[in-house]
Motif scaffolding. Sequence first.
Motif, PDB file in Angstrom:
ATOM      1  N   THR A 127       0.762  -1.134  -0.057  1.00  0.00           N
ATOM      2  CA  THR A 127      -0.116   0.125   0.163  1.00  0.00           C
ATOM      3  C   THR A 127       0.776   1.353  -0.028  1.00  0.00           C
ATOM      4  N   TYR A 128       1.774   1.242   0.889  1.00  0.00           N
ATOM      5  CA  TYR A 128       2.750   2.444   0.836  1.00  0.00           C
ATOM      6  C   TYR A 128       3.473   2.499  -0.206  1.00  0.00           C
ATOM      7  N   TYR A 165       3.606   5.739  -2.893  1.00  0.00           N
ATOM      8  CA  TYR A 165       4.695   6.408  -3.408  1.00  0.00           C
ATOM      9  C   TYR A 165       4.869   6.442  -4.769  1.00  0.00           C
ATOM     10  N   THR A 168       3.533  13.108   0.847  1.00  0.00           N
ATOM     11  CA  THR A 168       3.245  12.446   1.918  1.00  0.00           C
ATOM     12  C   THR A 168       2.259  13.324   2.887  1.00  0.00           C
ATOM     13  N   LEU A 205      -1.625  12.071   3.735  1.00  0.00           N
ATOM     14  CA  LEU A 205      -1.852  11.682   4.950  1.00  0.00           C
ATOM     15  C   LEU A 205      -3.113  12.496   5.793  1.00  0.00           C
TER      16      LEU A 205
END
Length: 60
Positions: A7-8, A12, A55, A59
């Motif tokens: 997922t990360y 990215y 990021t 978030l």
Amino acid sequence: MAFGFATYALGYLSGALSTLSPCVLPLLPIVLGSAVASGRFGALALTGGVMFSFTAVGLF
């Protein structure tokens, strides 16, 4: 909800690809050139700033 490594990595990758969208691509040489001309770590600072901003927006 737990997020895995995939997922990360996908987040990215999508942020990196959105930086290279057609509306941003013509501005990239100008921004990168001014960052390199500003100092020794200019390009690194630009990269870190873009990574941080993507990021933070992702978030929050």
